[in-house]
Design a protein around this motif. Structure first.
Motif, mmCIF file in Angstrom:
data_model
loop_
_atom_site.group_PDB
_atom_site.id
_atom_site.type_symbol
_atom_site.label_atom_id
_atom_site.label_comp_id
_atom_site.label_asym_id
_atom_site.label_seq_id
_atom_site.Cartn_x
_atom_site.Cartn_y
_atom_site.Cartn_z
ATOM 1 N N LYS A 99 -7.003 -30.998 -61.411
ATOM 2 C CA LYS A 99 -6.128 -31.443 -60.321
ATOM 3 C C LYS A 99 -6.903 -32.330 -59.342
ATOM 4 N N TYR A 100 -8.083 -31.891 -58.971
ATOM 5 C CA TYR A 100 -8.858 -32.639 -57.975
ATOM 6 C C TYR A 100 -9.493 -33.889 -58.571
ATOM 7 N N LEU A 101 -9.839 -33.825 -59.860
ATOM 8 C CA LEU A 101 -10.341 -35.030 -60.517
ATOM 9 C C LEU A 101 -9.248 -36.094 -60.599
ATOM 10 N N ALA A 102 -8.012 -35.643 -60.780
ATOM 11 C CA ALA A 102 -6.887 -36.582 -60.850
ATOM 12 C C ALA A 102 -6.635 -37.255 -59.502
ATOM 13 N N ILE A 103 -6.946 -36.551 -58.420
ATOM 14 C CA ILE A 103 -6.813 -37.149 -57.075
ATOM 15 C C ILE A 103 -7.890 -38.198 -56.863
ATOM 16 N N GLY A 104 -9.098 -37.873 -57.303
ATOM 17 C CA GLY A 104 -10.226 -38.779 -57.106
ATOM 18 C C GLY A 104 -10.914 -38.518 -55.784
ATOM 19 N N GLU A 105 -11.728 -39.457 -55.343
ATOM 20 C CA GLU A 105 -12.436 -39.277 -54.075
ATOM 21 C C GLU A 105 -11.474 -39.448 -52.902
ATOM 22 N N SER A 106 -11.951 -39.124 -51.724
ATOM 23 C CA SER A 106 -11.098 -39.032 -50.535
ATOM 24 C C SER A 106 -10.449 -40.342 -50.106
ATOM 25 N N ASP A 107 -9.375 -40.212 -49.354
ATOM 26 C CA ASP A 107 -8.792 -41.360 -48.663
ATOM 27 C C ASP A 107 -9.756 -41.748 -47.541
ATOM 28 N N ARG A 108 -10.079 -43.041 -47.446
ATOM 29 C CA ARG A 108 -11.107 -43.467 -46.484
ATOM 30 C C ARG A 108 -10.671 -44.669 -45.669
ATOM 31 N N MET A 109 -11.028 -44.651 -44.421
ATOM 32 C CA MET A 109 -10.889 -45.817 -43.558
ATOM 33 C C MET A 109 -12.085 -46.733 -43.798
ATOM 34 N N THR A 110 -11.889 -48.020 -43.632
ATOM 35 C CA THR A 110 -12.977 -48.994 -43.718
ATOM 36 C C THR A 110 -12.807 -49.925 -42.527
ATOM 37 N N LEU A 111 -13.747 -49.846 -41.579
ATOM 38 C CA LEU A 111 -13.594 -50.526 -40.293
ATOM 39 C C LEU A 111 -14.766 -51.459 -40.017
ATOM 40 N N ARG A 112 -14.450 -52.646 -39.541
ATOM 41 C CA ARG A 112 -15.498 -53.594 -39.134
ATOM 42 C C ARG A 112 -15.431 -53.825 -37.640
ATOM 43 N N PHE A 113 -16.537 -53.472 -36.983
ATOM 44 C CA PHE A 113 -16.664 -53.655 -35.538
ATOM 45 C C PHE A 113 -17.662 -54.783 -35.262
ATOM 46 N N ARG A 114 -17.594 -55.327 -34.093
ATOM 47 C CA ARG A 114 -18.494 -56.422 -33.706
ATOM 48 C C ARG A 114 -19.108 -56.115 -32.347
ATOM 49 N N LYS A 115 -20.430 -56.302 -32.241
ATOM 50 C CA LYS A 115 -21.075 -56.246 -30.940
ATOM 51 C C LYS A 115 -20.827 -57.580 -30.231
ATOM 52 N N PRO A 116 -20.271 -57.555 -29.038
ATOM 53 C CA PRO A 116 -19.969 -58.822 -28.350
ATOM 54 C C PRO A 116 -21.202 -59.714 -28.234
ATOM 55 N N LYS A 117 -20.982 -61.020 -28.272
ATOM 56 C CA LYS A 117 -22.088 -61.975 -28.197
ATOM 57 C C LYS A 117 -22.651 -62.093 -26.782
ATOM 58 N N SER A 118 -21.877 -61.657 -25.818
ATOM 59 C CA SER A 118 -22.389 -61.721 -24.447
ATOM 60 C C SER A 118 -21.825 -60.569 -23.632
#
Length: 268
Positions: free
Chosen positions: A249-268
């Motif tokens: 059952k768990y193999l059929a689900i696969g790995e977790s649902d995941r967020m993928t987020l890109r943040f930026r440090k301001p240039k100034s």
């Protein structure tokens, strides 16, 4: 006419092959050096798409936070060794946590055994809430963390972690975060227990540290994952904390649902 089509097709194939060969990241992902059990997880972790989303380039200075056994290190270290700089910010060398100690020692051994691939790796350390330097301040083009935020929540150090990332990055640098995703409204206590973190909370942590959210991606989403399992996220592969119980059952689900987020440090 057929000959013209054949020649055109061959030219296109050669061009595509040359482009792939010229891309060190894709070369590393496809490389024979990769551990078979790691490469088998590509279908869940989408390394090519994820690193492209994080805008990683071969000439950048990149920090990987807590590389563990080196899943992403197998890709990043060889891809960056010629033109870039790769920092592996591992567990502290003087840690008293048994798992951390064993993991770091195994990582160091692997780096030493394959110096042709890992000889250029700069091994630093990261202790959330401490004063460890993951890279010289203001030097990194990107800081990447994969499935780690929930670990720092256990010691109430998650906010300090994001501040450390901010310090290491150049102005305009990227913070890339992949994390197991909890349902909106999940309590902090349940996040700590389950290993799933709400996307809003991760965004809040980053913004509190000074980052700006640039983009969110569904690259690593898994709609089959309900984020509600007996042993939290560790119920799913690769951990399979329940052993053979409902394993299919768990193999059929696969790995977790995941967020993928890109943040930026301001240039100034």
């Amino acid at each position: 006419m057929k000959l013209i089509h054949w020649v055109a097709g061959m030219a296109c194939a050669v061009s595509m092959a040359g482009a792939a060969q010229a891309n060190p990241l894709q070369q590393a992902i496809d490389g024979e050096h990769r551990t078979a059990k790691y490469a088998a997880r590509d279908e869940y972790r989408h390394p090519a798409e994820t690193l492209e989303f994080f805008q990683v380039k071969p000439d950048m200075a990149v920090v990987e936070i807590w590389p563990g056994g080196g899943w992403y290190t197998e890709i990043l270290a060889p891809a960056l060794k010629d033109e870039g700089t790769f920092y592996a910010a591992h567990f502290p060398k003087d840690t008293q946590v048994g798992y951390f100690k064993r993991s770091r020692e195994a990582f160091e051994k692997r780096m030493a055994e394959k110096k042709d691939m890992y000889g250029a790796v700069k091994l630093t350390e990261f202790a959330p809430g401490g004063d460890s330097e993951i890279a010289p301040a203001g030097s990194a083009d990107a800081v990447l963390t994969f499935r780690n935020v929930h670990n720092w929540m256990g010691g109430n150090n998650e906010q300090a972690a994001f501040k450390t990332f901010y310090k290491a990055l150049k102005p305009g640098g990227v913070l890339g975060v992949v994390e197991h995703r909890a349902k909106p409204g999940t309590s902090r206590e349940d996040m700590k227990k389950s290993g799933y973190v709400t996307q809003d909370y991760v965004i809040e942590l980053a913004k509190n540290a000074g980052f700006e959210l640039e983009e969110a991606s569904e690259i690593n989403a898994n709609p089959k994952d309900t984020a509600d399992h007996p042993k939290g996220v560790w119920t799913l592969p690769p951990s399979l904390r329940l052993g053979d119980e409902d394993k299919d059952k768990y193999l059929a689900i696969g790995e977790s649902d995941r967020m993928t987020l890109r943040f930026r440090k301001p240039k100034s």
